[in-house]
Design a protein around this motif. Structure first.
Motif, mmCIF file in Angstrom:
data_model
loop_
_atom_site.group_PDB
_atom_site.id
_atom_site.type_symbol
_atom_site.label_atom_id
_atom_site.label_comp_id
_atom_site.label_asym_id
_atom_site.label_seq_id
_atom_site.Cartn_x
_atom_site.Cartn_y
_atom_site.Cartn_z
ATOM 1 N N GLY A 129 40.520 55.054 34.430
ATOM 2 C CA GLY A 129 40.471 55.422 35.842
ATOM 3 C C GLY A 129 40.637 54.227 36.756
ATOM 4 O O GLY A 129 41.329 54.293 37.784
ATOM 5 N N HIS A 130 40.002 53.100 36.397
ATOM 6 C CA HIS A 130 40.180 51.873 37.179
ATOM 7 C C HIS A 130 41.641 51.429 37.166
ATOM 8 O O HIS A 130 42.218 51.084 38.197
ATOM 9 N N ALA A 131 42.233 51.425 35.972
ATOM 10 C CA ALA A 131 43.600 50.932 35.842
ATOM 11 C C ALA A 131 44.584 51.859 36.542
ATOM 12 O O ALA A 131 45.488 51.401 37.256
ATOM 13 N N ALA A 132 44.426 53.162 36.338
ATOM 14 C CA ALA A 132 45.348 54.117 36.937
ATOM 15 C C ALA A 132 45.284 54.089 38.457
ATOM 16 O O ALA A 132 46.294 54.291 39.136
ATOM 17 N N SER A 133 44.107 53.802 39.005
ATOM 18 C CA SER A 133 43.937 53.728 40.457
ATOM 19 C C SER A 133 44.334 52.364 41.020
ATOM 20 O O SER A 133 44.295 52.168 42.232
ATOM 21 N N ARG A 134 44.668 51.433 40.125
ATOM 22 C CA ARG A 134 45.094 50.080 40.505
ATOM 23 C C ARG A 134 44.050 49.412 41.414
ATOM 24 O O ARG A 134 44.359 48.834 42.452
ATOM 25 N N HIS A 135 42.799 49.482 40.986
ATOM 26 C CA HIS A 135 41.717 48.956 41.798
ATOM 27 C C HIS A 135 41.795 47.450 41.998
ATOM 28 O O HIS A 135 41.369 46.943 43.035
ATOM 29 N N TYR A 136 42.316 46.714 41.016
ATOM 30 C CA TYR A 136 42.395 45.263 41.192
ATOM 31 C C TYR A 136 43.413 44.901 42.255
ATOM 32 O O TYR A 136 43.158 44.062 43.120
ATOM 33 N N ALA A 137 44.582 45.534 42.219
ATOM 34 C CA ALA A 137 45.578 45.280 43.259
ATOM 35 C C ALA A 137 45.034 45.678 44.615
ATOM 36 O O ALA A 137 45.230 44.971 45.615
ATOM 37 N N ASP A 138 44.316 46.792 44.688
ATOM 38 C CA ASP A 138 43.756 47.270 45.944
ATOM 39 C C ASP A 138 42.681 46.316 46.455
ATOM 40 O O ASP A 138 42.607 46.021 47.652
ATOM 41 N N SER A 185 33.700 47.770 45.396
ATOM 42 C CA SER A 185 33.508 47.981 43.973
ATOM 43 C C SER A 185 32.756 49.285 43.719
ATOM 44 O O SER A 185 33.053 50.008 42.784
ATOM 45 N N ARG A 186 31.781 49.586 44.547
ATOM 46 C CA ARG A 186 31.049 50.834 44.375
ATOM 47 C C ARG A 186 31.967 52.035 44.575
ATOM 48 O O ARG A 186 31.887 53.029 43.846
ATOM 49 N N GLN A 187 32.843 51.960 45.557
ATOM 50 C CA GLN A 187 33.792 53.045 45.767
ATOM 51 C C GLN A 187 34.720 53.188 44.557
ATOM 52 O O GLN A 187 35.028 54.304 44.124
ATOM 53 N N ASP A 188 35.149 52.045 44.029
ATOM 54 C CA ASP A 188 36.007 52.075 42.848
ATOM 55 C C ASP A 188 35.298 52.731 41.672
ATOM 56 O O ASP A 188 35.885 53.536 40.938
ATOM 57 N N GLU A 189 34.030 52.372 41.473
ATOM 58 C CA GLU A 189 33.277 52.925 40.346
ATOM 59 C C GLU A 189 33.143 54.440 40.460
ATOM 60 O O GLU A 189 33.286 55.159 39.469
ATOM 61 N N GLU A 190 32.873 54.919 41.668
ATOM 62 C CA GLU A 190 32.716 56.365 41.827
ATOM 63 C C GLU A 190 34.041 57.074 41.587
ATOM 64 O O GLU A 190 34.080 58.141 40.948
ATOM 65 N N GLU A 191 35.130 56.510 42.075
ATOM 66 C CA GLU A 191 36.437 57.118 41.844
ATOM 67 C C GLU A 191 36.750 57.172 40.351
ATOM 68 O O GLU A 191 37.244 58.190 39.840
ATOM 69 N N ALA A 192 36.462 56.068 39.631
ATOM 70 C CA ALA A 192 36.721 56.040 38.182
ATOM 71 C C ALA A 192 35.844 57.050 37.458
ATOM 72 O O ALA A 192 36.291 57.708 36.502
ATOM 73 N N ASP A 193 34.586 57.207 37.898
ATOM 74 C CA ASP A 193 33.704 58.199 37.279
ATOM 75 C C ASP A 193 34.247 59.612 37.465
ATOM 76 O O ASP A 193 34.257 60.422 36.526
#
Length: 478
Positions: A129-138, A185-193
């Motif tokens: 989920g993190h990778a597919a959402s490209r959280h690092y680039a974001d 980061s918290r927003q990213d974690e919830e999206e990945a969950d």
């Protein structure tokens, strides 16, 4: 990211490589995120750092199992921006992370802590989920207002864990932006969950399995809290995650509790076998024996407890107590007679005990029953090689190389075969790749240069070796 472990000290000397790359990637275009190609390159650099710091558990059965679970997730996740790569590293920390570019790394300690395959899948799905959402680039895009070098360095800290170097960065130029970074980061974690919950439903798995892993993480984070500064946590409080996942399960009318499965007919054999293999590969026999014997005393009618006998077979093998190892693996085969991979496990013990031909018979039978299993094929080729039947071993190795080109020990064995058959250029080339996948750039360059020197035929090996040398130089490896 699941849980942050401390960065090994020698990693600090390599973070400059990642820092320089990240700065060059994000400075020219402050208004946009990294391109997919740039993110892939950032992940490639990071993977070289991880290889230097950790031992990869690239045994064919372990990698086949983990990558199979990864493919199951990707089948429901839809089109992805990257080709994903799943790895297991030998580290007892409860941790997993998605590096830029679709690289998913699971620590052995997390697999050991999982009580079911579903719990493990929930972690893999979260990281995908993190990778597919490209959280690092974001994240890099959203932190353009702070120093780019410090942002890139903090990214390395987020991926690989907290430590003295990361703390120094945050205490300095990033101190003012720490709260902002944690918020995203918290927003990213919830999206990945939420993505993981959805994908687990679509896979036909119980999404409530995620709660078991989060409760384990909660217990660990309570123990670790005194050691980790709050601003370096890359996930929200486990209690908070548990609460909103329970709410989501309630809204979707899904069960929040799961009953353990007891019977052999629905037993998660592959999960428990791989888990015992990881124990055997990462612990000493002295550490494992008391725990395995305790599991057997809890009742062998439970197949999960019974699999301690498989663990005993691996422990006795490591301790060269071959008679005991054979006794235990034969008991496991009797309980699970329809599992061809166990014949390969039996063959490994037989060969080590000096029964080469009997080992080969069992491997051929295992291959007949499961012709495409990489673990069976690798051990069949290795046994043929050790019996000096190189012409039979070589095509099996070549088949495996086409499927798992990043398997270090496969390159080592195949390089030996090619050298023994008189092709020194090919032998050095594959030994070079072996050292490269172990994170040993100096030895990799040595063998690759020897491959260039010895290639006197059509030049194919020379060209491949030069390409790999260029890759090593591009990634800045000394």
């Amino acid at each position: 990211m699941i849980f942050s472990a401390q960065i090994p000290k020698k990693l600090a000397t390599w973070l400059a490589v990642l820092l320089m790359l990240a700065v060059s990637l994000v400075q020219p275009a402050p208004a946009s995120a990294l391109s997919i190609q740039e993110e892939k390159e950032l992940g490639e650099h990071l993977l070289t750092l991880v290889r230097k710091e950790f031992k990869f558990l690239d045994a064919p059965d372990i990698t086949t199992y983990i990558r199979g679970l990864g493919r199951e997730i990707l089948d429901v996740a839809g089109p992805q921006p990257f080709d994903y790569h799943f790895f297991v590293v030998d580290n007892r920390e409860f941790n997993a992370f998605a590096a830029p570019g679709g690289i998913i790394v699971i620590h052995s300690g997390l697999i050991e802590s999982a009580e079911s395959e579903g719990q493990l899948v929930s972690v893999l799905a979260h990281e995908v989920g993190h990778a597919a959402s490209r959280h690092y680039a974001d994240r890099l895009d959203k932190t353009q207002r702070v120093n780019l070098g410090a942002t890139a360095l903090a990214l390395a800290g987020l991926i690989l864990g907290a430590g003295p170097l990361a703390e120094a960065v945050v205490a300095g130029s990033l101190a003012g932006s720490a709260t902002m970074s944690l918020q995203f980061s918290r927003q990213d974690e919830e999206e990945a969950d939420l993505l993981a919950l959805r994908w687990m439903r679509e896979m036909g798995r119980d999404p409530a399995e995620m709660l078991g892993m989060l409760r384990t993480m909660r217990n660990i984070s309570r123990f670790r809290r005194a050691q980790l500064p709050a601003y370096l946590l890359t996930h929200p409080e486990p209690e908070r995650r548990i609460a909103y996942i329970e709410d989501r399960l309630y809204i979707d009318r899904l069960p929040a509790r799961i009953e353990p499965r007891q019977g052999d007919e629905d037993f998660e054999f592959e999960f428990h076998r791989v888990r015992q293999r990881i124990f055997a590969l990462t612990r000493t026999p002295q550490d494992l024996l008391p725990a395995l014997r305790h599991r057997l005393r809890e009742g062998e009618e439970n197949p999960a407890n019974f699999m301690a006998r498989y663990g005993l077979s691996q422990v006795y093998l490591a301790d060269r107590q071959y008679k005991k190892a054979l006794e235990e693996i034969r008991k496991v085969i009797a309980r699970f007679p329809d599992r061809p991979i166990l014949l390969a496990d039996l063959a490994i013990i037989l060969f080590e005990a000096g029964h080469g031909e009997e080992a080969l018979e069992n491997l051929n039978e295992a291959r007949k029953r499961d012709p495409n299993d990489p673990y069976i094929l690798f051990n069949l080729a290795r046994t043929l090689q050790q019996l000096d039947r190189l012409a039979e071993a070589r095509p099996i190795y070549e088949t495996l190389l086409s499927k798992t080109p990043d398997h270090a020990r496969l390159h080592f064995r195949y390089g030996q075969v090619r050298s023994d058959q008189g092709d020194r250029a090919a032998g050095h080339y594959h030994l070079g790749l072996y050292h490269w996948y172990l994170g040993e750039a100096r030895m990799a360059r040595h063998h690759l240069n020897e491959a260039v020197r010895h290639d006197e035929d059509d030049g194919a090996i020379q060209r491949q070796a030069k390409e790999q040398l260029a890759t090593i130089a591009r990634l800045g490896n000394k």
